[in-house]
Design an enzyme around this catalytic site. Structure first.
Site, PDB file in Angstrom:
ATOM      1  N   GLU A 148       0.821  -1.209   0.000  1.00  0.00           N
ATOM      2  CA  GLU A 148       0.000   0.000   0.000  1.00  0.00           C
ATOM      3  C   GLU A 148       0.860   1.266   0.000  1.00  0.00           C
ATOM      4  OE1 GLU A 148      -3.573   2.006   2.704  1.00  0.00           O
ATOM      5  OE2 GLU A 148      -2.195   0.548   3.598  1.00  0.00           O
ATOM      6  N   ASP A 181      -5.415   3.149  -1.660  1.00  0.00           N
ATOM      7  CA  ASP A 181      -6.262   3.738  -0.623  1.00  0.00           C
ATOM      8  C   ASP A 181      -6.673   5.130  -1.095  1.00  0.00           C
ATOM      9  OD1 ASP A 181      -6.717   5.537   1.759  1.00  0.00           O
ATOM     10  OD2 ASP A 181      -6.424   3.672   2.863  1.00  0.00           O
ATOM     11  N   HIS A 184      -4.923   8.209   0.702  1.00  0.00           N
ATOM     12  CA  HIS A 184      -3.537   8.445   0.302  1.00  0.00           C
ATOM     13  C   HIS A 184      -3.452   8.909  -1.153  1.00  0.00           C
ATOM     14  CE1 HIS A 184      -2.230   6.859   4.094  1.00  0.00           C
ATOM     15  NE2 HIS A 184      -2.815   5.691   3.873  1.00  0.00           N
ATOM     16  N   HIS A 207      -8.925   0.487  -0.475  1.00  0.00           N
ATOM     17  CA  HIS A 207      -9.455   1.043   0.762  1.00  0.00           C
ATOM     18  C   HIS A 207     -10.229   2.307   0.437  1.00  0.00           C
ATOM     19  CE1 HIS A 207      -6.849  -0.805   4.224  1.00  0.00           C
ATOM     20  NE2 HIS A 207      -7.751  -1.636   3.737  1.00  0.00           N
ATOM     21  N   ARG A 213     -10.580  11.489   6.109  1.00  0.00           N
ATOM     22  CA  ARG A 213     -10.556  10.229   6.862  1.00  0.00           C
ATOM     23  C   ARG A 213     -11.936   9.861   7.405  1.00  0.00           C
ATOM     24  NH1 ARG A 213      -7.321   6.234   5.616  1.00  0.00           N
ATOM     25  NH2 ARG A 213      -5.138   6.471   6.254  1.00  0.00           N
ATOM     26  N   GLU A 242     -12.033   1.962   5.353  1.00  0.00           N
ATOM     27  CA  GLU A 242     -11.019   2.122   6.388  1.00  0.00           C
ATOM     28  C   GLU A 242     -10.988   3.599   6.773  1.00  0.00           C
ATOM     29  OE1 GLU A 242      -6.327   1.145   7.223  1.00  0.00           O
ATOM     30  OE2 GLU A 242      -6.930   2.633   5.744  1.00  0.00           O
TER      31      GLU A 242
END
Length: 281
Positions: A148, A181, A184, A207, A213, A242
């Protein structure tokens, strides 16, 4: 396409007691659970597997927690500790019913520093050597590893899909894949959808997290383009929510969650899943 929930949203560390969340995950409509195994000794994999089966859930991916001391490019002791840890996840995964171990297994999260090109190359070769060994172990267990990319504040080593693909090319193993993700990618990729297209058949896991977030869909990420890209590569893998809240203190500190982004962990799970399923029609 199946949708899962990462246990970090509700529990850290995940222990045998954490299976108490499984009935809720099933009630909310998740297909599976991504279990973040911080300390392998904290769980009885057979007991956790039974709890999954009893609740009609799967564990389709095991999330690696490479905190301080677990570093494939660190000092000799850190390399050994990291190798032993990842090998234990490879052994645990099939017992849980999973064939995938994912995460930033190449380095300790939080290690971000400027190094010379010579030092970076040295670290790269060290990581490649270790990943070759780990992939050989994974192949014996019919397990895949997925690396990742993280944002620049959490690592200086692999920030983009291109870098991950370069590492995969050098390791040269059919057992090694990419784990992307949305959080990111929102920070590091020029175009997250293009990153997905570049990953192509090497994309093993996505993700889903809001740009803050929080809840997928309640943020500024262009989720429609992401799903178009997934469709273009005929993505057959999984999507895992996540996200983090201040309620799980250890993870909140590690992920720099200093305020309450959403009303509750439950709302992130329920609303996020509803939104993601609405795009997968």
């Amino acid at each position: 396409m199946k949708f899962g929930i990462n246990t970090y949203l509700f529990s850290s560390p995940f222990t045998n007691e954490s299976v108490k969340f499984f009935p809720k995950f099933k009630e909310w409509g998740f297909d599976f659970v991504e279990i973040a195994v911080e300390e392998p000794a904290d769980i009885n994999p057979a007991l956790v597997r039974k709890a999954l089966d009893d609740n009609g859930l799967e564990c389709r991916s095991v999330c690696a927690a490479t905190g301080p001391g677990r570093d494939l490019r660190g000092n000799r002791k850190e390399q050994i500790v990291s190798m032993d840890y990842i090998k234990s996840l490879i052994d645990i995964a099939p017992v849980l019913g999973s064939s995938l171990v994912a995460g930033p297994i190449y380095s300790a999260v939080g290690r971000a520093e400027f190094v010379t090109a010579e030092e970076h190359h040295k670290q790269w070769l060290t990581v490649v050597k270790h990943l070759k060994s780990l992939c050989a172990d994974a192949e014996k267990q019919n397990v895949k590893l997925a690396i990742e990319p993280l944002n620049r504040y959490e690592t200086d080593f692999i920030n983009t899909c291109d870098q991950a693909l370069s590492l995969i090319k050098d390791v040269d193993s059919d057992a090694l894949y990419v784990h992307l993700d949305s959080f990111h990618m929102n920070l590091e990729e020029k175009d997250p959808a293009l990153a997905i297209l570049k990953a192509g058949k090497k994309l093993a896991l996505l993700h889903a997290s809001g740009s803050d977030r929080g809840t997928p869909g309640g943020d500024q990420i262009n989720w429609e383009r992401i799903f178009v890209a997934l469709d273009k590569i005929d993505y057959q893998g999984d999507i895992v929510i996540e996200s983090f809240t201040p309620d799980v203190k250890v993870i909140a500190k590690a992920a720099s969650i200093w305020r309450k982004v959403e009303s509750s962990s439950e709302s992130i799970a329920i609303d996020g899943l509803k939104f993601l399923r609405s795009l997968n029609l």
